[in-house]
Motif scaffolding. Sequence first.
Motif, mmCIF file in Angstrom:
data_model
loop_
_atom_site.group_PDB
_atom_site.id
_atom_site.type_symbol
_atom_site.label_atom_id
_atom_site.label_comp_id
_atom_site.label_asym_id
_atom_site.label_seq_id
_atom_site.Cartn_x
_atom_site.Cartn_y
_atom_site.Cartn_z
ATOM 1 N N ALA B 76 63.171 36.919 22.362
ATOM 2 C CA ALA B 76 62.909 36.092 21.177
ATOM 3 C C ALA B 76 63.616 36.682 19.968
ATOM 4 C CB ALA B 76 61.407 35.994 20.930
ATOM 5 N N ALA B 77 63.542 38.005 19.848
ATOM 6 C CA ALA B 77 64.169 38.647 18.698
ATOM 7 C C ALA B 77 65.692 38.521 18.747
ATOM 8 C CB ALA B 77 63.758 40.114 18.629
ATOM 9 N N GLN B 78 66.243 38.439 19.974
ATOM 10 C CA GLN B 78 67.688 38.240 20.125
ATOM 11 C C GLN B 78 68.090 36.792 19.874
ATOM 12 O OE1 GLN B 78 70.020 40.465 20.752
ATOM 13 N NE2 GLN B 78 68.816 42.276 21.318
ATOM 14 N N GLY B 79 67.103 35.898 19.801
ATOM 15 C CA GLY B 79 67.433 34.519 19.455
ATOM 16 C C GLY B 79 67.154 33.469 20.512
ATOM 17 N N ILE B 80 66.381 33.817 21.547
ATOM 18 C CA ILE B 80 66.010 32.814 22.552
ATOM 19 C C ILE B 80 64.700 32.150 22.142
ATOM 20 C CG2 ILE B 80 65.264 32.468 24.955
ATOM 21 C CD1 ILE B 80 67.865 33.462 25.452
ATOM 22 N N PHE B 81 64.635 30.858 22.267
ATOM 23 C CA PHE B 81 63.383 30.156 21.976
ATOM 24 C C PHE B 81 63.121 29.126 23.064
ATOM 25 C CE2 PHE B 81 60.834 26.701 20.381
ATOM 26 C CZ PHE B 81 59.831 27.338 19.667
ATOM 27 N N LEU B 82 61.912 29.146 23.607
ATOM 28 C CA LEU B 82 61.525 28.145 24.598
ATOM 29 C C LEU B 82 60.447 27.239 24.021
ATOM 30 C CD1 LEU B 82 61.262 26.884 27.462
ATOM 31 C CD2 LEU B 82 59.742 28.781 28.065
ATOM 32 N N ALA B 83 60.747 25.947 23.954
ATOM 33 C CA ALA B 83 59.694 24.982 23.618
ATOM 34 C C ALA B 83 59.047 24.592 24.940
ATOM 35 C CB ALA B 83 60.295 23.764 22.923
ATOM 36 N N PHE B 84 57.782 24.955 25.088
ATOM 37 C CA PHE B 84 57.113 24.822 26.380
ATOM 38 C C PHE B 84 56.847 23.367 26.765
ATOM 39 C CE2 PHE B 84 56.331 29.155 25.294
ATOM 40 C CZ PHE B 84 56.157 29.834 26.488
ATOM 41 N N GLN B 85 56.929 23.124 28.069
ATOM 42 C CA GLN B 85 56.566 21.789 28.566
ATOM 43 C C GLN B 85 55.070 21.548 28.341
ATOM 44 O OE1 GLN B 85 57.556 21.046 32.698
ATOM 45 N NE2 GLN B 85 56.874 18.909 32.582
ATOM 46 N N TYR B 86 54.273 22.575 28.596
ATOM 47 C CA TYR B 86 52.819 22.465 28.376
ATOM 48 C C TYR B 86 52.343 23.591 27.453
ATOM 49 C CZ TYR B 86 53.327 19.604 32.584
ATOM 50 O OH TYR B 86 53.718 18.661 33.495
ATOM 51 N N PRO B 87 52.468 23.391 26.145
ATOM 52 C CA PRO B 87 52.062 24.479 25.238
ATOM 53 C C PRO B 87 50.566 24.774 25.395
ATOM 54 C CG PRO B 87 53.310 22.788 24.072
ATOM 55 C CD PRO B 87 52.975 22.230 25.422
ATOM 56 N N ILE B 88 50.245 26.030 25.455
ATOM 57 C CA ILE B 88 48.874 26.447 25.731
ATOM 58 C C ILE B 88 48.049 26.474 24.438
ATOM 59 C CG2 ILE B 88 49.518 28.882 25.522
ATOM 60 C CD1 ILE B 88 47.507 29.521 27.678
ATOM 61 N N GLU B 89 46.751 26.234 24.576
ATOM 62 C CA GLU B 89 45.854 26.333 23.420
ATOM 63 C C GLU B 89 45.347 27.763 23.321
ATOM 64 O OE1 GLU B 89 42.803 23.373 23.213
ATOM 65 O OE2 GLU B 89 44.135 21.760 23.886
ATOM 66 N N ILE B 90 45.378 28.328 22.137
ATOM 67 C CA ILE B 90 44.892 29.696 21.972
ATOM 68 C C ILE B 90 43.799 29.724 20.905
ATOM 69 C CG2 ILE B 90 45.528 32.105 21.624
ATOM 70 C CD1 ILE B 90 48.295 31.507 22.518
ATOM 71 N N PRO B 91 42.556 29.572 21.301
ATOM 72 C CA PRO B 91 41.449 29.532 20.343
ATOM 73 C C PRO B 91 41.347 30.848 19.576
ATOM 74 C CG PRO B 91 40.672 29.065 22.595
ATOM 75 C CD PRO B 91 42.101 29.491 22.687
ATOM 76 N N GLY B 92 40.968 30.744 18.327
ATOM 77 C CA GLY B 92 40.713 31.949 17.532
ATOM 78 C C GLY B 92 41.947 32.529 16.858
ATOM 79 N N VAL B 93 43.134 32.094 17.272
ATOM 80 C CA VAL B 93 44.355 32.598 16.641
ATOM 81 C C VAL B 93 44.884 31.517 15.709
ATOM 82 C CG1 VAL B 93 46.740 33.317 17.036
ATOM 83 C CG2 VAL B 93 44.943 34.081 18.589
ATOM 84 N N SER B 94 44.920 31.815 14.418
ATOM 85 C CA SER B 94 45.370 30.774 13.490
ATOM 86 C C SER B 94 46.883 30.620 13.569
ATOM 87 C CB SER B 94 44.930 31.092 12.060
ATOM 88 O OG SER B 94 45.957 31.760 11.369
ATOM 89 N N THR B 95 47.324 29.373 13.489
ATOM 90 C CA THR B 95 48.746 29.071 13.621
ATOM 91 C C THR B 95 49.559 29.823 12.568
ATOM 92 O OG1 THR B 95 48.071 26.892 14.355
ATOM 93 C CG2 THR B 95 50.374 27.152 13.793
ATOM 94 N N VAL B 96 49.021 29.852 11.359
ATOM 95 C CA VAL B 96 49.765 30.480 10.269
ATOM 96 C C VAL B 96 49.910 31.984 10.498
ATOM 97 C CG1 VAL B 96 49.736 30.976 7.803
ATOM 98 C CG2 VAL B 96 49.106 28.704 8.622
ATOM 99 N N ASN B 97 48.801 32.605 10.863
ATOM 100 C CA ASN B 97 48.821 34.037 11.136
ATOM 101 C C ASN B 97 49.782 34.398 12.243
ATOM 102 O OD1 ASN B 97 47.627 36.128 9.977
ATOM 103 N ND2 ASN B 97 45.592 35.772 10.869
ATOM 104 N N PHE B 98 49.708 33.598 13.278
ATOM 105 C CA PHE B 98 50.554 33.780 14.446
ATOM 106 C C PHE B 98 52.033 33.703 14.053
ATOM 107 C CE2 PHE B 98 52.834 30.602 17.106
ATOM 108 C CZ PHE B 98 53.296 31.437 18.104
ATOM 109 N N LEU B 99 52.377 32.685 13.277
ATOM 110 C CA LEU B 99 53.785 32.506 12.914
ATOM 111 C C LEU B 99 54.279 33.610 11.997
ATOM 112 C CD1 LEU B 99 54.338 28.716 12.398
ATOM 113 C CD2 LEU B 99 55.677 30.282 13.819
ATOM 114 N N LYS B 100 53.408 34.019 11.105
ATOM 115 C CA LYS B 100 53.789 35.087 10.187
ATOM 116 C C LYS B 100 54.039 36.376 10.972
ATOM 117 C CE LYS B 100 52.695 36.769 5.688
ATOM 118 N NZ LYS B 100 51.676 37.046 4.711
ATOM 119 N N THR B 101 53.146 36.636 11.927
ATOM 120 C CA THR B 101 53.324 37.830 12.757
ATOM 121 C C THR B 101 54.625 37.732 13.544
ATOM 122 O OG1 THR B 101 50.929 37.911 12.999
ATOM 123 C CG2 THR B 101 52.195 39.293 14.485
#
Lengths: 438, 252
Positions: B76-101
């Motif tokens: 990912a850091a080298q520049g690969i990105f996968l848009a998942f066919q079935y993106p998983i739900e991750i309860p308790g992890v805020s989208t904003v926090n996740f993206l910032k991290t």
Amino acid sequence: MTLNTDLKAQLIAEFQATEDRLNGASRTPFFQRKKEALLTFEKLGFPTIRHEEWKYSNVKGLINQGFDFHAPGQVTAADVDALQIPNLEGNVLYFVNGVFQPELSVVISPENQLLILNFAQAAKQFPELIEQHFAKYADYSDNAFTALNTAFAQHGVFIHVPDGAMVEMPVILRFISDARVQNVASQPRNLIVLGHRADVKVAESFRTLGNNAAFTNIVTEVILGEEAHFEYYKVQDESDKAYHIGTTHIQHGRASQSYSVTVSINGGFIRNNLNLVLDGERCDAHMYGLYLPNERQHVDNHTLVVHAQPNCESSELYKGILYDKSTGVFNGKIFVKQDAQKTNAYQSCRNVLASPDASMNTKPQLEIYADDVKCSHGTTTGQLNEEAMFYLQSRGIPKDKARALLMQAFAQDVIEKMRIPAMKQYLEGLIVEKIGEI
Amino acid sequence: MLKIENLQAAIGEKQILKGINLEVKAGEVHAIMGPNGSGKSTLASVLAGRQDYEILSGSVEFLGQDLLELAPEERAAQGIFLAFQYPIEIPGVSTVNFLKTAINEIRKYRGQEPLDAVQFLKRMKEKMAFVNMDQSLLSRALNEGFSGGEKKRNEIFQMAMLEPKLAILDETDSGLDIDALRIVAEGVNKLRRPDNATIVVTHYQRLLDYIVPDYVHVLYNGRIVKSGTKELALELEEKGYDWIKAEVDAVA
Ligand SMILES: Nc1ncnc2c1ncn2[C@@H]1O[C@H](COP(=O)(O)OP(=O)(O)O)[C@@H](O)[C@H]1O
Ligand SMILES: [Mg+2]
């Protein structure tokens, strides 16, 4: 000083010596109740793993050590600074090796809302309350530790919240075991009585200083008057050489509510019994728990909810993350008596094993004698969600951080139940320390 | 940019990729089509670094490096990105926090300073507009309770935030209505630059009306059995996959 390693014999001898010293004073009803408890302890002895309630929690390591039950401890102002919970506003009471420390403690709530006394004072000012409630609920007929605590009940607090009083500021009881010089033991005993519509938050926090063994055997009895509201928080952050055995009993009056959160961050051996008796109609009880043992730590939560009257609701959510070679136990018993129609009772226990060497034993126990009830329970124990890990990593988040992020998310449901803001912050800090920085 | 040679991969006892060869150059869009179960998602996952697969043989070179040696987060850091066919739900992890991290970890890997709160919010606002992402979705836990379409949109939003060099979109079109499809496709097109590339996995040609590919490949039974230009996609749309299967099976 060499410590006696036959703990049972030592304790019985100590009790005998006290009785002899007391002479005629030993005939008070208070003392007689203690004596009865001692006889029960003598009969029961310490439990072994053959005892159904102690099958997965072996106290052999505890009872084969010697402890000093009277070591005063030397907690300095600097120690207290280091122990302090930042920004905590409330009635904060310190106990060192079980003994109340008035000079370290502050009570800020007005006396007409909140009375905090020791047992000697309480016996003088509220003899009828002591007579009515002390050792009447925390059943020791089959629990050696509660029997022992009852026999030696002396230190601890009596808290009284009169009818209609809403105590704004929480009461925080901080139990510090100072094991820097030798193995120490303490047996705090608390009695909390809430009048009709009384409302208070009480937290118990446990810490250890030093590297010798520290044994705490605590019993807290809580009596809720009609429509009383009680919040109870227990936070354990002790050393790997600490043994904690605690029983909290909450006796509910009609339409009263209790809300309990038990968080075990650290401690070598922890056994928490939380027993609730809903002995009035329309009671409401919620219980939450979180435990994060690592290394060889052991955490055992035993909960018991007795639905004795109709139209009550209880719910329970316990969550655990187990690292390294740690072990955990959850035993949740729901007992619905025949009269307790229209009972709603829910129980859930979810665990993540963060290491292949960790283990968790869960046992839901439902005994239902009424026919019109809604009960549900579920326990799960699994590994970290690999799909979720891959998702986070594929976005550039390194493995350790992804793990910490998921673990913190898992713990969050319980952490957010802590309603004393400064203690919530304190907990969040402890959890980051344990689970890892995000 | 990406060079796959004779890539073979298995899950458990089952071989799924049976010798993939593919080269993607900067600035290009490649479409990979093919019937269900032919190995498209497997290829995407192997490129992103999912551990469940065993690489039996072959190599993958990305920007001059051996991609298969890298952990998913390094890819990912080298520049690969996968848009998942079935993106998983991750309860308790805020989208904003996740993206910032995620963004700041990638920046750290690249030796860049982390974005501060203001810079991060600015980028977020800008990229939300890109895919018509609703603010309220971002305040929720990651994908939790999102509809299928919202999850897909969130994938493209994340892609916009992370600005990858090689984006792999795995069936991003499935589950999207025509308006959502257009928005997602426009988002992808706006992110196109001469120095990045996209692999679009789909089994409908519909999406390719909006994201026009330079090359179209047909993956069948673990191999790329046919390659062509965008006309191939139209032909597949018209005739289905049977004629290709017949061709392949005749040779075998
Ligand atoms: N975890 C798995 N275990 C076993 N077989 C799998 C697994 N994942 C995928 N497969 C199989 O691999 C083949 C390719 O799947 P996939 O890559 O998802 O195909 P596509 O994306 O082209 O529809 C299918 O036959 C599928 O059943
Ligand atoms: Mg697929």
